[in-house]
Structures are given as structure tokens and as C-alpha cells.
Design an enzyme around this catalytic site. Structure first.
Site, PDB file in Angstrom:
ATOM      1  N   SER A 108       0.838  -1.187   0.000  1.00  0.00           N
ATOM      2  CA  SER A 108       0.000   0.000   0.000  1.00  0.00           C
ATOM      3  C   SER A 108       0.875   1.240   0.000  1.00  0.00           C
ATOM      4  O   SER A 108       1.995   1.226   0.548  1.00  0.00           O
ATOM      5  CB  SER A 108      -0.901   0.007   1.235  1.00  0.00           C
ATOM      6  N   SER A 109       0.373   2.319  -0.566  1.00  0.00           N
ATOM      7  CA  SER A 109       1.137   3.565  -0.592  1.00  0.00           C
ATOM      8  C   SER A 109       1.325   4.155   0.800  1.00  0.00           C
ATOM      9  O   SER A 109       2.172   5.034   0.998  1.00  0.00           O
ATOM     10  CB  SER A 109       0.451   4.593  -1.489  1.00  0.00           C
ATOM     11  N   CYS A 110       0.563   3.675   1.784  1.00  0.00           N
ATOM     12  CA  CYS A 110       0.692   4.212   3.145  1.00  0.00           C
ATOM     13  C   CYS A 110       1.987   3.773   3.818  1.00  0.00           C
ATOM     14  O   CYS A 110       2.278   4.204   4.936  1.00  0.00           O
ATOM     15  CB  CYS A 110      -0.501   3.811   4.005  1.00  0.00           C
ATOM     16  N   TYR A 137      -1.256  -0.580  10.233  1.00  0.00           N
ATOM     17  CA  TYR A 137      -1.421  -1.219   8.920  1.00  0.00           C
ATOM     18  C   TYR A 137      -0.172  -1.023   8.069  1.00  0.00           C
ATOM     19  O   TYR A 137       0.312  -1.967   7.420  1.00  0.00           O
ATOM     20  CB  TYR A 137      -2.640  -0.620   8.223  1.00  0.00           C
ATOM     21  N   LYS A 141       2.492  -3.792   6.351  1.00  0.00           N
ATOM     22  CA  LYS A 141       2.811  -3.847   4.927  1.00  0.00           C
ATOM     23  C   LYS A 141       4.317  -3.694   4.672  1.00  0.00           C
ATOM     24  O   LYS A 141       4.873  -4.343   3.778  1.00  0.00           O
ATOM     25  CB  LYS A 141       2.022  -2.769   4.173  1.00  0.00           C
ATOM     26  N   HIS A 180     -13.280   2.853   2.298  1.00  0.00           N
ATOM     27  CA  HIS A 180     -12.341   3.880   1.864  1.00  0.00           C
ATOM     28  C   HIS A 180     -13.107   5.060   1.275  1.00  0.00           C
ATOM     29  O   HIS A 180     -14.321   5.040   1.122  1.00  0.00           O
ATOM     30  CB  HIS A 180     -11.363   3.297   0.843  1.00  0.00           C
TER      31      HIS A 180
END
Length: 323
Positions: A108-110, A137, A141, A180
Site C-alpha cells: 500500500s502507498s501508506c 497497517y 505492509k 475507503h
């Protein structure tokens, strides 16, 4: 062209996993293995071990994850870190033990720092503090990326990682609390139109900027990266920086997103912001130069993709109403 490789898509009932299954089928894959969470709890190491022992899997797309928006991440931080760590650890470890030829981990980009230089390059990883609202989260990842890197280094396997930007499209989660931003806005604006409301209030100032990628584009990119020759893939990564960003390279503000959705839905009311609510990361735009250099770029523009997504929502509205 018919393809007989045995492929396990973990998380096939989710938006991303189901899109990967559709694209694999479109590309001629004949032996696609799936298991629901009821059939196989990927958090259970013994069950995952037995699954890989019983089936000779050639490739794995690891799309299974516990996901959600800001509110869900703030409410269930323990589940977000525990469930995701267990899922990826079990699948990656057993894939290595049982001779899986290739694995693709979806991150994920997070994973990138809250104040990462924009657009975010892959080397921004671990270069600053994470956004607090989804840190558990994000850490899970990041651990998945490092698991793949570590197993590659120690065992010589071919486990790859891709980091998608914010995804949307058919099969998304429209739960009123745990969804989301795109499905949340689609549902709220659609219901506001039905109720004849004069306005819809969105969280935050509306100024936070986000990049959005249609899930069908994401699925195509995943298969593209999985099928890259190992030497070509490794040329475009570094020994300790093995992941590749997937996105469009374009972003918009949350307010602009809401206004596009309102236009598609034909909602005539006003879109208002609530600055007492969090914005999250100020901006999250992916640098997708590495993927473009490899020969892939997104094809679905935002308005077309959102129109397609709203049509899917309308077709499945009765089923989604109980959420």
C-alpha cells in the site's frame, strides 16, 4: 494463449483479488486456485502449511489483507497490524518451504512517510515518520516487503512486491463505517440524492490530495510485474529496495473527488467540508517512473473509472444496503 501454471490468488473475494482473478482468466490462465477466509484462515499457520503441502502451487498473488479507511484504522489498530502480519508471514513462509516459483505481495502507498517528498519514489521507504492514523497497517505492509526481500536473499526465491496507490472499482467495500474514501463518497452522495438532501459533509478540509487507480488497471499491472523476466525485474530494483510503485502519477483533492462523484451521480446539493475531522496525510502521489520504464502505464482515467464504479454500485445496491 492458454496458461497452465497453477496460481493461488489469496484474497480472491476482495476488490483487488477478484480483479486479479478476472484478468488471469482473460489472459488464458486455466488453473486458478482460490479459498475463502471460511475455507482457509490465512492467519492459521498450520492450516496454511497444510494447504501448500496438498497443492503444488506455481505462483501466488498475495492480495489478502484486512483493509479499511481512517475510521476503521483508528478503531481497530490491533486487528490491522496482527491480522496482516499473520497473513503475510504464513503465506510467504509456506510458499518458500513448498517451492512456489513466484510470489507477488501487494502492499500500500501508506508505507511511505507522512511527509515524504512528492511524488513518492520507492526509496522514500523508512525515510521518516508514518501517518499516525494508519501506522499499524503500514508497519504490517512494510514487514511484508521486508519478508519478501529477506526470503529472496536467504533462499534465492523470486518474491516480488508492488505498492498500489488508492484503489477503487467493482467489488469495493461500501460499509458506512469501514470503507475507503471513494466507496464512502459514492454511497453517501447517492443516498443524499435519494433523500433529497441539500448538502453532503465530507471529513477534513477537503484539501488533502490523493491519487486513485482503477482496480482493473491494478490487476493488469500485477500480472505484468509477475511475468517480467527475473533479470529485467532485478535490474529495475535494488537488493534492499525490491518493491515497485503502481499508480497513475496524477492526483486530486478530496473535495475535487467528491465534486466529480456528485457530477456522475447528478447530485444537485452542496459539498461541504468538516475541518474538525482529520485529513490524514496531506498528499500521497506515487512516482511511477520505474513501472513506466518497464513498459506499463494506467489506461483508465478517473472520471471514466468512477462512472464504471457507480454503475457497479447501482447494480449491486440491494445487496449492499444491508451493510
Amino acid at each position: 494463449m492458454v496458461n497452465f501454471r497453477r496460481v493461488f490468488v489469496a484474497g480472491h473475494n476482495g476488490m483487488v483479488g477478484s480483479a486479479i482473478v478476472r484478468q488471469l482468466q482473460n489472459q488464458g490462465y486455466q488453473d486458478i486456485i482460490t479459498r475463502s477466509s471460511q475455507e482457509l484462515d490465512l492467519r492459521d499457520s498450520a492450516k496454511v502449511a497444510a494447504f501448500f503441502s496438498d497443492l503444488q502451487i506455481d505462483e501466488v498473488y498475495l492480495a489478502a489483507a484486512k483493509v479499511g479507511g481512517i475510521q476503521a484504522n483508528e478503531t481497530y489498530p490491533a486487528e490491522f497490524i496482527y491480522d496482516n502480519l499473520m497473513i503475510e508471514s504464513n503465506v510467504i513462509h509456506q510458499a518458500c518451504i513448498h517451492g512456489v516459483k513466484k510470489l507477488l505481495f501487494l502492499g500500500s502507498s501508506c508505507i511511505y512517510p507522512k511527509l515524504a517528498e512528492q511524488p513518492m519514489r520507492e526509496n522514500e521507504l523508512l525515510n521518516g515518520y508514518l501517518e499516525p492514523t494508519n501506522e499499524p497497517y503500514a508497519i504490517a505492509k512494510i514487514a511484508g516487503i521486508k519478508l519478501c526481500e529477506s526470503y529472496n536473499r536467504q533462499y534465492g526465491v523470486d518474491f516480488r512486491s508492488v505498492m498500489p496507490t488508492n484503489l477503487y472499482g467493482p467489488g469495493d467495500n461500501y460499509h458506512p463505517e469501514n470503507s475507503h474514501v471513494v466507496p464512502a463518497l459514492i454511497r453517501r452522495i447517492h443516498e443524499a440524492k435519494q433523500a433529497g438532501l441539500a448538502e453532503v459533509v465530507i471529513w477534513g478540509t477537503g484539501s488533502a490530495k490523493r491519487e486513485f487507480l482503477h482496480v482493473d488497471d491494478m490487476a493488469k499491472a500485477c500480472i505484468f510485474v509477475m511475468n517480467l523476466d527475473k533479470d529485467i525485474y532485478q535490474l529495475n530494483t535494488q537488493p534492499m529496495l525490491s518493491h515497485i510503485n503502481i499508480g497513475t502519477g496524477l492526483d486530486c483533492t478530496i473535495l475535487e473527488l467528491a465534486e466529480i462523484i456528485a457530477k456522475i451521480i447528478d447530485f444537485k446539493g452542496k459539498i461541504k467540508v468538516d475541518p474538525t475531522k482529520p485529513d490524514g496525510t496531506p498528499r500521497k502521489l506515487m512516482n511511477v517512473g520505474r513501472l513506466r520504464d518497464l513498459g506499463w502505464k494506467a489506461q483508465i482515467d478517473l472520471e471514466s473509472g468512477l462512472t464504471d464504479t457507480y454503475q457497479w454500485f447501482r447494480e449491486h445496491q440491494q445487496k449492499l444496503r444491508g451493510m
